[in-house]
Write an enzyme that holds these catalytic residues in place. Structure first.
Site, PDB file in Angstrom:
ATOM      1  N   GLU A 292     -20.542  -4.188   9.288  1.00 17.27           N
ATOM      2  CA  GLU A 292     -20.111  -4.576   7.955  1.00 17.27           C
ATOM      3  C   GLU A 292     -21.612  -4.852   7.333  1.00 17.27           C
ATOM      4  O   GLU A 292     -22.630  -5.046   8.039  1.00 17.27           O
ATOM      5  CB  GLU A 292     -19.237  -5.775   8.239  1.00 17.27           C
ATOM      6  CG  GLU A 292     -20.016  -6.903   8.218  1.00 17.27           C
ATOM      7  CD  GLU A 292     -20.576  -7.206   9.606  1.00 17.27           C
ATOM      8  OE1 GLU A 292     -20.295  -6.537  10.302  1.00 17.27           O
ATOM      9  OE2 GLU A 292     -21.606  -8.063   9.694  1.00 17.27           O
TER      10      GLU A 292
ATOM     11  N   LYS B 234     -32.809  -8.832  10.559  1.00 14.48           N
ATOM     12  CA  LYS B 234     -31.711  -8.257  11.164  1.00 14.48           C
ATOM     13  C   LYS B 234     -32.038  -7.112  12.256  1.00 14.48           C
ATOM     14  O   LYS B 234     -30.971  -6.825  13.232  1.00 14.48           O
ATOM     15  CB  LYS B 234     -31.021  -7.447   9.944  1.00 14.48           C
ATOM     16  CG  LYS B 234     -30.569  -8.286   8.868  1.00 14.48           C
ATOM     17  CD  LYS B 234     -29.193  -9.091   9.237  1.00 14.48           C
ATOM     18  CE  LYS B 234     -28.803  -9.979   8.280  1.00 14.48           C
ATOM     19  NZ  LYS B 234     -27.609 -11.059   8.652  1.00 14.48           N
TER      20      LYS B 234
ATOM     21  N   SER C 254     -37.107 -15.055   6.452  1.00 14.80           N
ATOM     22  CA  SER C 254     -36.136 -14.092   7.139  1.00 14.80           C
ATOM     23  C   SER C 254     -36.333 -12.640   6.664  1.00 14.80           C
ATOM     24  O   SER C 254     -35.866 -11.747   7.462  1.00 14.80           O
ATOM     25  CB  SER C 254     -34.813 -14.575   7.115  1.00 14.80           C
ATOM     26  OG  SER C 254     -34.192 -14.806   5.712  1.00 14.80           O
TER      27      SER C 254
END
Lengths: 410, 274
Positions: free
Chosen positions: A127, A105, A394
């Site tokens: 969000e 991220k 990830s």
């Protein structure tokens, strides 16, 4: 790794959306289905991004941050015991779990916060579902001294108390959202609503390859550093491209990031793994591409899970990061053109692979990534021993340990 | 077009009387379907010139918390899109003459198919569609197809809209142009924003159709202030909120309709008297 400015060129390789943000033309997916109030902001963002990506100074700054703050390039680890255990393809793990903040991220939030700085916007909103994107945004905002507000479903606030604390520690204001199912979808609605009222001084850092144009394109570009590194690392280790790349897909940013640099290398199989929850034949899943229809949600035309009236359907996954009724429009397009294939893994399979990777390789993956591991175990078996398979790990699984412990006790 | 639309006729008649239009908004199915039907009839009897009906959607990104809550309530009661058409059919069969507009998310229109949605809306008795997440310039041939179906397609314009887009919206919008008075979402606000008069003036100079102002108008004096600069005032959240509060208190339907009706009359009088 690259000469200054080289990644600017790299960012533009591969298929691009048309001028109005459609992948595959108007009959394809993407676009901009948003209230007029947000049109100027999306147009401004598009202009700012196109200028930034061709600006060597911007790319140098982002590269420096990736190297010295995130710890990139993330390693490509040969999974020797897993390879032996599966008995097929040679398996490599792309270690996004080793990035600062523990997941892919941060690649996107640093890129977008740099853009916000360029646009002169002092305030950031985002969000978040499980809280990973919220933490990554809060981190980038703290690094640049920007004011930050994160919207999070009240149910997720309860389930992910530790991430709420992390965000607050980083100086971010976390706003619980009480509407609807009180999860990610409602948090996105609320963030968009904030943006409509605050658009003049605020940038909305969307957390995945979704939303109105240009978000799916720019988030993908920031994440595509993952695939570019894999390409180079594989060349160094094996002297060739991998045969298959496997990644989990919720909104789809880690998958788009690792797929994109390979889209034009037709021999490389691209496999997206969605969350089958309690099974795609039950109502409790979030396997959007496997079970959904063309529709419009959160500003984009894509594949969505909805009822026969067009109302968004409730979704479920053991992993909060995959619990989303839509998917990035470029994935919908890669699926329609059959360039990528989309499969699914259940809650049970993901939970099993969560422990499997821990025991076999000493790596506790995020529950999201565990979906990719689960399918890769099956796929590797069907492949030949001289073939190469890459799994995008990830994120790391520390955030999930408490929830998994609770589930295993049941 | 060869025939004048009901919306155009309504504005032409108002222009002769030198009145601005008053347009209330209701959510279909909130507090319930029968109440929506009664509220529309009451509004028409109490001076509303056009009526806007909102179609409940699970993820309304263009609406404020009040309207979203009303959509949630209607959906929990089992709202189906077909009821939007049934309601208009019933109202027209009951003799309702004033224009009806349907405010609906592109998500729901796309699911049914644009032509199928237009056909059903026209047959039911609607005169126009407002699709807040279908911005001008991204509508493809939707305007032409709406016109062919005999419906106006209204576009929205915001305070943040650039002059280039303002010109595009003025050119493409049919029926009227819907000016969003605050750069934000629908809701009840205390004051009208300062940049509104200038933006509405500019829009009126460009548009071929009337310009109406909505979002954030709640009180008669605000409606009057809007009526002095625009061709119409739209009130949604304030009425939806009032009806919801009355329903939550267990107010009988007749009394609820009467009380919301009184508020509509005050707003209509203020709009017309300005």
């Amino acid at each position: 790794m690259n000469a200054p400015g080289a990644s600017a060129k790299a960012l533009t390789t591969g298929p691009q959306p048309d001028a109005r943000g459609y992948f595959g033309g108007e009959a394809g997916y993407g676009g901009r289905y948003i209230p007029e109030t947000l049109m100027p902001a999306c147009e401004e963002l598009e202009r700012a991004y196109l200028a930034a990506k061709n600006d060597p100074a911007f790319n140098r700054e982002l590269e420096t941050l990736f190297r010295e703050y995130v710890g990139r390039p993330s390693p490509l680890t040969y999974a020797e015991r897993m390879t032996k255990d599966c008995g097929g393809a040679k398996i490599y793990l792309k270690r996004e779990d080793l990035n600062h903040t523990g997941a892919h991220k941060i690649n996107n939030t640093l890129g977008q916060v740099l853009l916000a700085k360029r646009m002169g916007k002092p305030r950031i909103i985002a969000e978040t579902g499980a809280g990973q994107h919220g933490v990554a945004t809060a981190t980038a905002a703290a690094l640049f001294g920007l004011e930050c507000t994160v919207y999070m479903g009240a149910e997720d606030v309860r389930r992910q108390a530790l991430n709420v604390f992390r965000m607050e520690l980083l100086g971010t204001k976390v706003v619980p959202v009480e509407a609807g199912q009180k999860t990610l979808k409602e948090a996105i609605n609320e963030a968009l609503r904030d943006w409509m009222a605050s658009v003049r001084n605020t940038h909305y850092v969307i957390g995945s390859v979704m939303g109105p144009h240009p978000f799916p394109m720019l988030v993908r570009d920031f994440q595509s550093v993952i695939g570019r590194e894999v390409k180079q690392q594989m060349k160094e280790k094996e002297g060739r491209l991998p045969d298959a790349v496997v990644a989990c897909v919720g909104g789809g940013s880690n998958a788009m990031g690792i797929f994109h640099p390979f889209v034009e290398d037709k021999a490389v199989r691209l496999v997206g793994v969605e969350a089958a929850g309690e099974g795609v034949h039950t109502p409790r899943h979030s396997a959007t591409i496997s079970k959904g229809w063309d529709g419009i949600l959160h500003g984009m035309k894509t594949v969505v899970l909805q009822d026969d009236d067009g109302q968004t359907a409730p979704v479920h996954s053991v992993s909060a990061g995959l619990d989303y009724p839509g998917v990035g429009p470029e994935h919908a397009w890669l699926n329609a053109t059959k360039r990528a294939e989309y499969v699914s893994a259940t809650d049970a399979e993901a939970l099993d692979s969560f422990g499997y990777l821990a025991r076999t390789e000493g790596i506790i993956p995020a529950l999201e990534s565990a979906h990719a591991v689960a399918y890769a175990r099956k796929l590797a078996k069907q492949m030949k021993k001289d073939q190469l398979l890459v799994i995008n790990v990830s994120g790391r699984g520390d955030k999930d340990c408490e929830e998994v412990r609770r589930l295993l006790k049941k | 077009m060869a025939t004048t639309s009901r919306i155009a006729s309504a504005f032409a008649a108002l222009k002769e009387q030198k009145h601005a239009a008053f347009m209330p908004f209701f959510t279909v199915g909130d507090p319930d379907l029968a109440a929506t039907e009664a509220l529309v009839k009451e509004a028409a009897a109490r001076g509303a010139d056009l009526i806007e009906l909102g179609v409940p959607f699970s993820d309304p990104i263009a609406d404020g918390p009040t309207i979203q809550a009303s959509y949630d309530r209607a959906l929990r009661k089992g709202f189906k899109v077909a009821q939007v058409f049934e309601l208009a059919r019933k109202l027209r069969a009951g003799g309702l003459k004033i224009p009806l507009l349907c405010m609906v998310s592109e998500s729901l229109v796309y699911k049914r198919g644009l032509d199928a949605f237009l056909k059903a809306a026209k047959e039911a008795g609607y005169d126009g569609l407002i699709v807040p997440d279908l911005p001008a310039g991204y509508e493809g041939d939707a305007s032409a197809r709406a016109a062919a179906a005999g419906l106006d397609l209204v576009f929205l314009c915001a305070p943040t809209t650039t002059p280039e887009r303002r010109a595009l919206i003025a050119e493409r919008s049919s029926g009227f142009v819907y000016y969003v008075s605050v750069a934000g979402i629908t809701g009840v606000r205390d004051t009208l924003p300062e940049d509104m008069a200038q933006n509405v003036k500019d829009l009126k100079a460009r548009a071929k159709t009337p310009v109406c102002v909505g979002f954030g108008i709640s009180r008669p004096e605000q409606a009057a202030a809007v009526a002095r600069i625009a061709d119409g005032a739209i009130v949604g959240s304030a009425l939806v909120k009032l009806a919801a509060e009355l329903a939550a208190k267990g107010t009988a339907k007749e009394e609820l309709v009467k009380q919301v009706g009184a508020q509509i009359e005050a707003l209509a009088k203020a709009t017309h008297g300005a």
